[in-house]
Design an enzyme around this catalytic site. Structure first.
Site, PDB file in Angstrom:
ATOM      1  N   THR A 211       0.225  -0.951   5.970  1.00 24.03           N
ATOM      2  CA  THR A 211       0.384  -1.759   4.764  1.00 24.03           C
ATOM      3  C   THR A 211       0.531  -3.209   5.197  1.00 24.03           C
ATOM      4  O   THR A 211       0.934  -3.481   6.318  1.00 24.03           O
ATOM      5  CB  THR A 211       1.606  -1.323   3.938  1.00 24.03           C
ATOM      6  OG1 THR A 211       1.702  -2.157   2.770  1.00 24.03           O
ATOM      7  CG2 THR A 211       2.905  -1.443   4.698  1.00 24.03           C
ATOM      8  N   GLY A 212       0.210  -4.127   4.297  1.00 29.54           N
ATOM      9  CA  GLY A 212       0.370  -5.547   4.621  1.00 29.54           C
ATOM     10  C   GLY A 212      -0.833  -6.350   4.179  1.00 29.54           C
ATOM     11  O   GLY A 212      -1.617  -5.913   3.334  1.00 29.54           O
TER      12      GLY A 212
ATOM     13  N   GLY B  12      -9.513  -5.226   0.199  1.00 25.03           N
ATOM     14  CA  GLY B  12      -8.599  -5.343   1.337  1.00 25.03           C
ATOM     15  C   GLY B  12      -8.908  -4.333   2.429  1.00 25.03           C
ATOM     16  O   GLY B  12     -10.031  -3.826   2.561  1.00 25.03           O
ATOM     17  N   ASP B  13      -7.887  -4.021   3.205  1.00 29.66           N
ATOM     18  CA  ASP B  13      -8.044  -3.168   4.387  1.00 29.66           C
ATOM     19  C   ASP B  13      -8.140  -1.678   4.070  1.00 29.66           C
ATOM     20  O   ASP B  13      -8.652  -0.900   4.880  1.00 29.66           O
ATOM     21  CB  ASP B  13      -6.848  -3.366   5.322  1.00 29.66           C
ATOM     22  CG  ASP B  13      -5.527  -3.064   4.604  1.00 29.66           C
ATOM     23  OD1 ASP B  13      -5.188  -3.820   3.677  1.00 29.66           O
ATOM     24  OD2 ASP B  13      -4.861  -2.079   4.959  1.00 29.66           O
TER      25      ASP B  13
ATOM     26  N   ARG C  95     -12.353  -8.954  -4.634  1.00 37.02           N
ATOM     27  CA  ARG C  95     -11.770  -8.939  -3.285  1.00 37.02           C
ATOM     28  C   ARG C  95     -11.448  -7.489  -2.877  1.00 37.02           C
ATOM     29  O   ARG C  95     -10.928  -6.706  -3.668  1.00 37.02           O
ATOM     30  CB  ARG C  95     -10.504  -9.792  -3.279  1.00 37.02           C
ATOM     31  CG  ARG C  95      -9.739  -9.801  -1.955  1.00 37.02           C
ATOM     32  CD  ARG C  95      -8.578  -8.844  -1.963  1.00 37.02           C
ATOM     33  NE  ARG C  95      -7.756  -8.958  -0.758  1.00 37.02           N
ATOM     34  CZ  ARG C  95      -6.811  -8.080  -0.427  1.00 37.02           C
ATOM     35  NH1 ARG C  95      -6.567  -7.057  -1.212  1.00 37.02           N
ATOM     36  NH2 ARG C  95      -6.117  -8.224   0.669  1.00 37.02           N
TER      37      ARG C  95
ATOM     38  N   THR D  66       0.855  -1.179   0.000  1.00 37.79           N
ATOM     39  CA  THR D  66       0.000   0.000   0.000  1.00 37.79           C
ATOM     40  C   THR D  66       0.891   1.230   0.000  1.00 37.79           C
ATOM     41  O   THR D  66       2.001   1.176   0.524  1.00 37.79           O
ATOM     42  CB  THR D  66      -0.848  -0.014   1.294  1.00 37.79           C
ATOM     43  OG1 THR D  66      -1.660  -1.172   1.297  1.00 37.79           O
ATOM     44  CG2 THR D  66      -1.732   1.215   1.419  1.00 37.79           C
TER      45      THR D  66
ATOM     46  N   GLY E 287      -4.192  -7.502   3.805  1.00 39.39           N
ATOM     47  CA  GLY E 287      -5.447  -6.818   4.101  1.00 39.39           C
ATOM     48  C   GLY E 287      -6.375  -7.614   4.996  1.00 39.39           C
ATOM     49  O   GLY E 287      -6.985  -7.068   5.923  1.00 39.39           O
TER      50      GLY E 287
HETATM   51  N1  GLY Z   1      -2.949  -3.894   2.184  1.00 40.60           N
HETATM   52  C1  GLY Z   1      -3.512  -3.900   0.919  1.00 40.60           C
HETATM   53  C2  GLY Z   1      -4.411  -5.024   0.656  1.00 40.60           C
HETATM   54  O1  GLY Z   1      -4.320  -6.060   1.290  1.00 40.60           O
HETATM   55  O2  GLY Z   1      -5.252  -4.897  -0.211  1.00 40.60           O
END
Ligand code: GLY
Length: 314
Positions: free
Chosen positions: A238-239, A218-219, A216, A188, A241
C-alpha cells in the site's frame, strides 16, 4: 480498523477451510474490506477532485503466476470480483469503460461506491486546491491542473452535484478550511493467503487517490508493483502508487524471498526501497509472515492449518 481486518481474515479462512482456492480465499477477504466504508476500496473509495467520480483498481495473482486486474473501473460494488473474473479471460488487465462493461456481463449491476465522508473529503480538497494550500503535495502545487482538467464536470459543478446535504460550493474567497495536512489518500486493502499445500493467493483493491486527473491508474493492477505471488511467497503493498510502480516494489520483494531472504528482512528492505512513508508492505513466505510500515496500517493474521494473512488495510 483492525476489527475489519480480522473479519476479512475470517472470511478468507472460511473459503480455504471449505476447500476453496487460495486466490478465492484472498478475494473473499478483500470483499469484506471493500464493503466496509472505512477503507479506501469499493464502498468508501476516494471521491476525485471533481467531487463526483470514483475510479477503482483491483488485482489478483496466484502462485502459479496467473494474474487478473481491472483499472479505473467505475460504478461496481466489488472491483476485486471483476479482477478475479479477468483471471479466466485471455487478458491480464481490463481498463475503464471496458472493465465496467465487463462487470455488467458478469451480472454486476450499477453501484455508487461514494459515501458522505468521501464527498466531504473531496470538497475539502477542492477548497485547498483553489486556495493553493501549501500543504498540497509539491508536484500538485507545480502542476497546471486547470489546463489539464479532464473530468466531465467543472470543479464547482462537480462539488455541487456530489454533495449530499451541503451546498458543496467552493467559496469565492477560496479560503483554506481548518484541518491538517492534505490527505488525498492512496491506501489499499489486500489479503495474502497460504494454503496448507503451500500454494499462495493474493488480492488487492483500492479507490486510489483523490488528488488526480481522471484516468489515473496506480500500482494495484500492475503485476510486480502492488502485488506479486509465486512459489516463494506472496507480497501486497500500500502507499503512493506512482512510487511503488517506479521501483517495481512487489516483484523486488518476491525476488528477495526467492533468493532466501527472510520475510521480515524483505519487508523492512521494501519500506526502505520505496522511501519510508511512501509505502507499506505485507510479505508471506512458505514459512513466515511479516509486515513493515512507517505509516499507520491496520492488519490482522491467523493461521489454522491453512494460513491467511491480511493487510494492508490502512
Ligand atoms: N496504492 C494505491 C494507489 O496509489 O492507487
Amino acid at each position: 480498523m483492525s476489527d475489519g481486518c480480522r473479519a476479512a481474515v475470517d472470511a478468507a479462512l472460511r473459503v480455504l477451510e471449505s476447500g476453496g482456492e487460495p486466490v478465492d480465499a484472498a478475494v473473499a477477504g478483500v470483499v469484506v474490506l471493500e464493503d466496509d466504508p472505512r477503507y479506501n476500496a469499493g464502498t468508501g473509495s476516494r471521491v476525485r477532485i471533481d467531487g463526483v467520480t470514483v475510479q477503482m483498481d483491483a488485482a489478483v495473482m496466484t502462485s502459479a503466476g496467473r494474474f487478473g486486474g481491472v483499472a479505473a473501473i467505475e460504478q461496481v460494488k466489488n472491483p476485486v470480483c471483476v479482477a478475479r473474473a479477468v483471471l479466466d479471460t485471455p487478458h491480464l488487465l481490463l481498463a475503464g469503460d471496458g472493465a465496467t462493461r465487463f462487470a455488467r456481463t458478469l451480472g454486476m449491476p450499477p453501484y455508487d461506491p461514494t459515501t458522505d465522508d468521501g464527498r466531504a473529503r473531496a470538497r475539502d480538497l477542492q477548497k485547498r486546491l483553489l486556495a493553493r494550500d501549501p500543504t498540497l503535495p509539491a508536484e500538485w502545487a507545480r502542476f497546471d491542473w486547470r489546463r489539464h482538467w479532464n473530468f466531465e464536470h467543472g470543479l464547482s459543478q462537480g462539488a455541487s452535484a456530489g454533495s449530499a446535504g451541503g451546498s458543496g460550493q467552493v467559496p469565492a474567497d477560496g479560503k483554506v478550511p481548518a484541518g491538517g495536512k492534505v490527505d488525498a489518500g492512496s491506501d489499499t486493502v489486500g489479503v495474502a493467503v497460504r494454503a496448507a499445500d503451500g500454494r499462495f493467493g493474493v488480492a488487492l483493491s483500492t479507490g486510489g487517490t483523490a488528488l488526480t486527473l481522471r484516468g489515473r491508474v496506480g500500482d494495484v493492477p500492475i503485476p510486480g508493483a502492488g502485488l506479486f505471488a509465486g512459489v516463494h511467497g506472496a507480497v501486497a503493498a500500500t502507499g503512493t502508487g506512482e512510487r511503488i510502480i517506479d521501483v517495481g516494489l512487489a516483484r523486488h520483494v518476491y525476488d528477495w524471498l526467492a533468493a532466501g531472504i527472510p520475510a521480515e528482512q524483505a519487508a523492512k528492505r521494501a519500506v526502505d526501497l520505496v522511501g519510508g512513508k511512501n509505502g507499506s508492505i505485507i510479505v508471506m513466505s512458505p514459512t513466515a509472515m511479516s509486515a513493515a510500515t512507517e505509516s499507520p496500517m491496520a492488519w490482522a493474521a491467523r493461521e489454522s492449518g491453512a494460513s491467511t494473512w491480511l493487510g494492508p488495510g490502512s
